[in-house]
Write a protein that holds these residues in place. Structure first.
Motif, PDB file in Angstrom:
ATOM      1  N   PRO A 308      -7.725  48.953  42.842  1.00  0.00           N
ATOM      2  CA  PRO A 308      -7.071  50.226  42.516  1.00  0.00           C
ATOM      3  C   PRO A 308      -6.379  50.875  43.704  1.00  0.00           C
ATOM      4  O   PRO A 308      -5.431  51.636  43.541  1.00  0.00           O
ATOM      5  CB  PRO A 308      -8.224  51.102  41.994  1.00  0.00           C
ATOM      6  CG  PRO A 308      -9.470  50.461  42.484  1.00  0.00           C
ATOM      7  CD  PRO A 308      -9.180  48.999  42.589  1.00  0.00           C
ATOM      8  N   TYR A 309      -6.837  50.550  44.928  1.00  0.00           N
ATOM      9  CA  TYR A 309      -6.230  51.155  46.108  1.00  0.00           C
ATOM     10  C   TYR A 309      -4.807  50.667  46.346  1.00  0.00           C
ATOM     11  O   TYR A 309      -4.033  51.313  47.053  1.00  0.00           O
ATOM     12  CB  TYR A 309      -7.100  50.883  47.337  1.00  0.00           C
ATOM     13  CG  TYR A 309      -8.398  51.643  47.301  1.00  0.00           C
ATOM     14  CD1 TYR A 309      -8.476  52.949  47.765  1.00  0.00           C
ATOM     15  CD2 TYR A 309      -9.544  51.067  46.766  1.00  0.00           C
ATOM     16  CE1 TYR A 309      -9.671  53.656  47.706  1.00  0.00           C
ATOM     17  CE2 TYR A 309     -10.733  51.772  46.704  1.00  0.00           C
ATOM     18  CZ  TYR A 309     -10.790  53.063  47.181  1.00  0.00           C
ATOM     19  OH  TYR A 309     -11.972  53.764  47.108  1.00  0.00           O
ATOM     20  N   GLU A 310      -4.432  49.534  45.758  1.00  0.00           N
ATOM     21  CA  GLU A 310      -3.066  49.037  45.891  1.00  0.00           C
ATOM     22  C   GLU A 310      -2.045  49.994  45.289  1.00  0.00           C
ATOM     23  O   GLU A 310      -0.869  49.979  45.660  1.00  0.00           O
ATOM     24  CB  GLU A 310      -2.923  47.677  45.191  1.00  0.00           C
ATOM     25  CG  GLU A 310      -3.619  46.527  45.870  1.00  0.00           C
ATOM     26  CD  GLU A 310      -3.421  45.231  45.111  1.00  0.00           C
ATOM     27  OE1 GLU A 310      -2.642  45.238  44.121  1.00  0.00           O
ATOM     28  OE2 GLU A 310      -4.028  44.216  45.486  1.00  0.00           O
ATOM     29  N   PHE A 311      -2.481  50.816  44.347  1.00  0.00           N
ATOM     30  CA  PHE A 311      -1.558  51.674  43.626  1.00  0.00           C
ATOM     31  C   PHE A 311      -1.427  53.057  44.262  1.00  0.00           C
ATOM     32  O   PHE A 311      -0.625  53.870  43.821  1.00  0.00           O
ATOM     33  CB  PHE A 311      -2.023  51.816  42.171  1.00  0.00           C
ATOM     34  CG  PHE A 311      -2.127  50.504  41.440  1.00  0.00           C
ATOM     35  CD1 PHE A 311      -1.023  49.973  40.798  1.00  0.00           C
ATOM     36  CD2 PHE A 311      -3.312  49.784  41.425  1.00  0.00           C
ATOM     37  CE1 PHE A 311      -1.109  48.757  40.133  1.00  0.00           C
ATOM     38  CE2 PHE A 311      -3.406  48.565  40.770  1.00  0.00           C
ATOM     39  CZ  PHE A 311      -2.299  48.051  40.118  1.00  0.00           C
ATOM     40  N   ILE A 312      -2.218  53.335  45.304  1.00  0.00           N
ATOM     41  CA  ILE A 312      -2.230  54.659  45.928  1.00  0.00           C
ATOM     42  C   ILE A 312      -1.273  54.696  47.114  1.00  0.00           C
ATOM     43  O   ILE A 312      -1.332  53.842  47.995  1.00  0.00           O
ATOM     44  CB  ILE A 312      -3.651  55.023  46.400  1.00  0.00           C
ATOM     45  CG1 ILE A 312      -4.629  55.044  45.224  1.00  0.00           C
ATOM     46  CG2 ILE A 312      -3.650  56.376  47.100  1.00  0.00           C
ATOM     47  CD1 ILE A 312      -6.089  55.192  45.648  1.00  0.00           C
TER      48      ILE A 312
END
Length: 340
Positions: A308-312
């Motif tokens: 999910p951190y890839e999208f931040i």
């Protein structure tokens, strides 16, 4: 307590409201993170959203923002049985607990509540249900609140693809270049779709979609010969409209083929299309029930298949609310998360 509020059209700032007091079937949550929904939250700021019941908002009434929240349960109402103190939960809100204002859910606050739908139903209690009550879910151990806040968008887009019955080896078109379009491209490849073709306006977006796994990125109407042949031979077959505009829907209909299907994503109140486009028999709408994807998405994250951190793009403090929303407004952010 702190809350991020839109006091008037186009404005965002940090405000103060009382801490909510949980009702009998509610749990009090210390919200730890809340993400900006690039589409819906901006519609609230711009007063373009249809309102809780489609009636809009009175002039001069502030709106506290946010629905992509995650935090930890710290107290329980006396009839709340589905949650425990210490549970990390999604979509805590201030709806109904915000004096003199309207919450778009109010997840951008230090504290909020979640509603125990199962207990309400078991008791046959005659009380108003929060319209997002089915989405007040528990996160498994190993997923923190920042990941949980982003996971709300991930669940919606994942479930949209499942509703669309994406199959391995089947082509998929995606019209749009925002965060949800990136999710669609990445998840479609995980599901085996091929080729995945993304349509955007500017060439500068090509790298992020190739990194997400897209097989082809098309800027404007500069279609490669391979794509022209596919369209001429019956079309792409399935295309997702991930923008919410007439021009995007027209592009979908132009490339999907006469026997294809266009899925409208996020057809929220306030979004309208030209009737001749929206009423085309190839256009299909099914709202993604994100709650159905909770366990599956959590497992994909825990297994390392989705990060999910890839999208931040930005992690900010509430005091940086104006900056964060301006980054979204100017299309210089993918996902902005505020820490509370």
């Amino acid at each position: 307590m702190k809350t991020i509020v839109s006091p008037e059209k186009g404005k965002v700032c940090l405000g103060e409201i009382p801490m909510p007091k949980p009702g009998p079937y509610e749990a009090l949550v210390k919200i730890e993170a809340c993400a900006i929904c690039n589409h819906t939250d901006m519609m609230f700021v711009n007063r373009e959203f249809g309102g809780p019941e489609g009636g809009g908002f009175p002039e001069g009434v502030p709106i506290n923002l946010g629905h992509e929240s995650a935090g930890v349960v710290i107290a329980l109402g006396e009839k709340c049985t589905s949650f425990k103190v210490g549970n990390r939960v999604l979509r805590a809100h201030t709806w109904g607990h915000y004096p003199n204002g309207i919450g778009s859910e109010g997840g951008m606050s230090e504290y909020g509540v979640v509603q125990d739908l199962a207990a309400i139903q078991a008791d046959g209690a005659d009380i108003p249900l929060n319209y997002q009550a089915t989405k007040h879910q528990i996160l498994p151990d190993g997923i923190d609140s920042v990941a949980g806040a982003v996971m709300i968008t991930l669940k919606e887009t994942w479930q949209t693809l499942k509703n669309f019955n994406i199959k391995a080896g089947e082509p998929l078109g995606i019209v749009g270049t925002g965060p949800v379009a990136v999710c669609f491209a990445k998840f479609a490849k995980l599901m085996g779709a091929s080729p995945v073709i993304v349509f955007g306006r500017r060439a500068e977006h090509e790298k992020k979609f190739k990194d997400a796994g897209a097989d082809m990125y098309v800027a404007g109407e500069d279609f490669p010969e391979e794509l022209k042949q596919m369209i001429a031979n019956g079309g792409i077959g399935k295309v997702i409209e991930a923008v919410g505009s007439d021009s995007a829907l027209k592009m979908c209909l132009d490339v999907v083929g006469e026997k294809g299907t266009v899925q409208l994503y996020g057809a929220a109140p306030g979004l309208t299309w030209e009737p001749e486009l929206k009423n085309d028999p190839r256009v299909w709408v099914k709202w993604p029930d994100e709650e159905d994807a909770n366990e599956e998405m959590a497992q994909l994250i825990l297994d390392g298949k989705i990060n999910p951190y890839e999208f931040i793009s930005h992690v900010l403090q509430p005091e940086d609310a104006e900056f964060g929303f301006e980054k979204v407004r100017s299309h210089k952010a993918t996902k902005v998360v505020f820490l509370f």
